[in-house]
Design a protein around this motif. Structure first.
Motif, PDB file in Angstrom:
ATOM      1  N   PRO A  67       0.900  -1.004   0.079  1.00 32.17           N
ATOM      2  CA  PRO A  67       0.108   0.092   0.065  1.00 32.17           C
ATOM      3  C   PRO A  67       0.891   1.031   0.011  1.00 32.17           C
ATOM      4  O   PRO A  67       2.058   1.226   0.691  1.00 32.17           O
ATOM      5  N   LYS A  68       0.369   2.221  -0.735  1.00 35.71           N
ATOM      6  CA  LYS A  68       1.445   3.312  -0.860  1.00 35.71           C
ATOM      7  C   LYS A  68       0.548   4.807  -0.566  1.00 35.71           C
ATOM      8  O   LYS A  68      -0.593   4.846  -0.825  1.00 35.71           O
ATOM      9  N   VAL A  69       1.565   5.541  -0.505  1.00 34.89           N
ATOM     10  CA  VAL A  69       1.088   7.324  -0.582  1.00 34.89           C
ATOM     11  C   VAL A  69       2.027   7.831  -1.542  1.00 34.89           C
ATOM     12  O   VAL A  69       3.456   7.224  -1.896  1.00 34.89           O
ATOM     13  N   GLU A  70       1.723   8.877  -2.256  1.00 33.21           N
ATOM     14  CA  GLU A  70       2.542   9.506  -3.390  1.00 33.21           C
ATOM     15  C   GLU A  70       2.522  10.990  -2.846  1.00 33.21           C
ATOM     16  O   GLU A  70       1.197  11.621  -2.929  1.00 33.21           O
ATOM     17  N   LEU A  71       3.544  11.854  -2.513  1.00 35.07           N
ATOM     18  CA  LEU A  71       3.366  13.048  -1.953  1.00 35.07           C
ATOM     19  C   LEU A  71       4.103  13.953  -3.021  1.00 35.07           C
ATOM     20  O   LEU A  71       4.193  15.115  -2.653  1.00 35.07           O
ATOM     21  N   HIS A  72       4.662  13.504  -3.959  1.00 31.19           N
ATOM     22  CA  HIS A  72       5.283  14.380  -4.986  1.00 31.19           C
ATOM     23  C   HIS A  72       4.985  13.930  -6.557  1.00 31.19           C
ATOM     24  O   HIS A  72       5.834  13.319  -7.241  1.00 31.19           O
ATOM     25  N   VAL A  73       4.073  14.384  -7.045  1.00 32.36           N
ATOM     26  CA  VAL A  73       3.489  14.108  -8.511  1.00 32.36           C
ATOM     27  C   VAL A  73       2.955  15.052  -8.864  1.00 32.36           C
ATOM     28  O   VAL A  73       1.999  15.869  -8.411  1.00 32.36           O
ATOM     29  N   HIS A  74       3.228  15.613 -10.014  1.00 31.88           N
ATOM     30  CA  HIS A  74       2.631  17.013 -10.550  1.00 31.88           C
ATOM     31  C   HIS A  74       1.426  16.607 -11.609  1.00 31.88           C
ATOM     32  O   HIS A  74       1.626  15.640 -12.618  1.00 31.88           O
ATOM     33  N   ALA A 119       9.059  -0.358   3.007  1.00 27.61           N
ATOM     34  CA  ALA A 119       7.869  -0.120   3.681  1.00 27.61           C
ATOM     35  C   ALA A 119       8.026   1.133   4.645  1.00 27.61           C
ATOM     36  O   ALA A 119       7.071   1.941   4.717  1.00 27.61           O
ATOM     37  N   GLU A 120       9.191   1.393   5.406  1.00 32.93           N
ATOM     38  CA  GLU A 120       9.237   2.473   6.122  1.00 32.93           C
ATOM     39  C   GLU A 120       9.188   3.939   5.360  1.00 32.93           C
ATOM     40  O   GLU A 120       8.851   4.854   5.919  1.00 32.93           O
ATOM     41  N   THR A 121       9.661   3.814   3.964  1.00 39.47           N
ATOM     42  CA  THR A 121       9.723   5.255   3.300  1.00 39.47           C
ATOM     43  C   THR A 121       8.242   5.390   3.164  1.00 39.47           C
ATOM     44  O   THR A 121       7.851   6.557   2.915  1.00 39.47           O
ATOM     45  N   VAL A 122       7.234   4.317   3.157  1.00 42.67           N
ATOM     46  CA  VAL A 122       5.877   4.893   2.862  1.00 42.67           C
ATOM     47  C   VAL A 122       5.336   5.273   4.035  1.00 42.67           C
ATOM     48  O   VAL A 122       4.505   5.967   4.295  1.00 42.67           O
ATOM     49  N   ALA A 123       5.862   4.482   5.182  1.00 45.05           N
ATOM     50  CA  ALA A 123       5.068   5.102   6.736  1.00 45.05           C
ATOM     51  C   ALA A 123       5.331   6.608   6.653  1.00 45.05           C
ATOM     52  O   ALA A 123       4.923   7.213   7.351  1.00 45.05           O
ATOM     53  N   VAL A 124       6.813   6.851   6.301  1.00 39.10           N
ATOM     54  CA  VAL A 124       7.353   8.225   6.640  1.00 39.10           C
ATOM     55  C   VAL A 124       6.147   9.197   5.884  1.00 39.10           C
ATOM     56  O   VAL A 124       5.879  10.124   6.163  1.00 39.10           O
ATOM     57  N   ALA A 163      -4.478   5.947   9.824  1.00 37.17           N
ATOM     58  CA  ALA A 163      -4.432   4.771  10.724  1.00 37.17           C
ATOM     59  C   ALA A 163      -4.422   3.727   9.943  1.00 37.17           C
ATOM     60  O   ALA A 163      -3.970   2.656  10.343  1.00 37.17           O
ATOM     61  N   GLY A 164      -5.205   3.665   8.816  1.00 33.74           N
ATOM     62  CA  GLY A 164      -5.555   2.312   8.166  1.00 33.74           C
ATOM     63  C   GLY A 164      -4.207   1.940   7.347  1.00 33.74           C
ATOM     64  O   GLY A 164      -3.852   0.663   7.731  1.00 33.74           O
ATOM     65  N   LEU A 165      -3.626   3.006   6.791  1.00 32.56           N
ATOM     66  CA  LEU A 165      -2.514   2.796   6.014  1.00 32.56           C
ATOM     67  C   LEU A 165      -1.367   2.050   6.877  1.00 32.56           C
ATOM     68  O   LEU A 165      -0.738   1.281   6.519  1.00 32.56           O
ATOM     69  N   LEU A 166      -0.863   2.998   8.090  1.00 29.74           N
ATOM     70  CA  LEU A 166       0.026   2.299   8.983  1.00 29.74           C
ATOM     71  C   LEU A 166      -0.433   0.970   9.582  1.00 29.74           C
ATOM     72  O   LEU A 166       0.456   0.188   9.592  1.00 29.74           O
ATOM     73  N   ALA A 167      -1.577   0.441   9.765  1.00 23.63           N
ATOM     74  CA  ALA A 167      -1.835  -0.674  10.079  1.00 23.63           C
ATOM     75  C   ALA A 167      -1.678  -1.723   8.980  1.00 23.63           C
ATOM     76  O   ALA A 167      -1.092  -2.755   9.473  1.00 23.63           O
ATOM     77  N   GLU A 168      -1.998  -1.520   8.124  1.00 20.90           N
ATOM     78  CA  GLU A 168      -1.798  -2.268   6.742  1.00 20.90           C
ATOM     79  C   GLU A 168      -0.160  -2.458   6.578  1.00 20.90           C
ATOM     80  O   GLU A 168       0.190  -3.339   6.416  1.00 20.90           O
ATOM     81  N   LEU A 169       0.455  -1.352   6.561  1.00 15.70           N
ATOM     82  CA  LEU A 169       1.959  -1.630   6.513  1.00 15.70           C
ATOM     83  C   LEU A 169       2.567  -2.453   7.596  1.00 15.70           C
ATOM     84  O   LEU A 169       3.467  -3.085   7.369  1.00 15.70           O
TER      85      LEU A 169
END
Length: 340
Positions: free
Chosen positions: A13-20, A310-315, A328-334
């Motif tokens: 599961p992912k997050v994306e914080l730098h995309v144009h 996985a920790e870079t995603v949690a960051v 909370a859901g993402l951190l639990a999934e990770l």
């Protein structure tokens, strides 16, 4: 059961914080827009076949990237076009198991073409809402202003964005050429006073001083790129001490020749120094990448372990502005993710 790296990244599961957003315009989407607006003079030089567009999109050098970026933006003309752009960008992220994304959009690109910002944003919001309804992906917007334009233009763009009164706009950034950050301090103070987070680019093509200025003059909470910090041990120590997150885009840095190859990328040195990093894709189709490919590169070329990845995603989860249930859901999934 043992998973391959490809399977692990696909399941992550992912997050994306730098995309144009404008840099996420896919060739197939551009082809669709050309069918609608192709008689406009500004679009006549763009290829009209899928194969031609793929070749045109292929990264050659930074000047060509800017040419493609600015020419393709001309195909975005009305709210429906911006809805299509937002929707297709969100679809591509959701297909990679991105649960939350902070997507940067550049109002100056559209104000300069005489478009109505409320109309542009109405399209973006329609695409965002539709994607969340279909995929469950949560998007928030970061407004970006460009360093090659005067500070007065940044002020006008901020005024126009604040007039939208949109809760989905959570941040204010500074991109484009890495000019002196200090003159932009007043506009960033106004943005922060209005409740927007300070999320500028710095330390990509210039040195550590631009990162320091972003922190001191712009009140940066995160730094886009920031890889030049490895040249300055004192700055590295500060970033680690203050836990300032860097949004690192490995393939982008190689494409723009900031680093010579993925093998020479400083991401590992940043992590070894205790600097928190989240991995991102920047302008995916224009740099020939995806977020999944960036994560695979971290495992294969940059030598990260699966736990480190996985920790870079949690960051990123902790550094973002996701609603608390999503966070909370993402951190639990990770935490429950098998690492082997």
């Amino acid at each position: 059961m043992t998973y391959s790296d490809d399977e692990f990244v696909a399941r992550l599961p992912k997050v994306e914080l730098h995309v144009h957003l404008e840099g996420s315009l896919q060739p197939s989407t551009l082809l669709q827009l050309l069918g609608k607006h192709g008689d406009l003079p500004a679009l006549r030089a763009i290829p009209r076949s899928a194969e031609g567009l793929r070749e045109w999109y292929a990264f050659r050098d930074f000047a060509h990237f800017i040419e493609v970026y600015l020419a393709s933006v001309e195909a975005l003309r009305d709210p429906e076009d911006f809805e299509l752009l937002a929707r297709t960008a969100a679809d591509a992220l959701a297909a990679q198991r991105v649960r939350y994304a902070e997507v940067t959009w550049s109002p100056q690109l559209h104000l300069g073409r005489g478009l109505s910002l409320p109309d542009v944003f109405a399209g973006l919001e329609a695409g965002r809402v539709a994607a969340e309804a279909e995929h469950g992906i949560v998007l928030r917007w970061v407004t970006d202003v460009s360093g090659h334009l005067p500070v007065e233009a940044a002020d006008r763009a901020l005024d126009a964005v604040l007039a939208l009164e949109a809760p989905s706009v959570i941040g204010f950034g500074l991109g484009g050429p890495e000019v002196d950050r200090a003159p932009f301090a007043p506009v960033f103070r106004r943005a922060r006073a209005a409740g927007l987070r300070s999320l500028p680019h710095a330390g990509e093509v210039t040195g550590p001083d631009s990162i320091r200025s972003a922190l001191d003059d712009l009140g940066a909470e995160r730094i886009g790129h920031g890889i030049a910090a490895v040249r300055d041990p004192e700055l590295l120590a500060r970033l680690a001490r203050e836990q300032v997150v860097l949004e690192v885009c490995p393939t982008s840095n190689v494409r723009t020749r900031v680093v010579a190859s993925l093998a020479e990328h400083p991401l590992r040195r940043l992590l070894d120094a205790g600097v928190p990093v989240t991995v991102a894709s920047d302008d995916p189709p224009m740099f020939g990448t995806t977020l999944n490919r960036e994560h695979l590169a971290c495992l294969r070329e940059l030598g990260l372990t699966r736990a480190q990845l996985a920790e870079t995603v949690a960051v990123g989860v902790r550094a973002g502005s996701a609603p608390e249930p999503v966070r909370a859901g993402l951190l639990a999934e990770l935490a429950a993710l098998p690492l082997d």
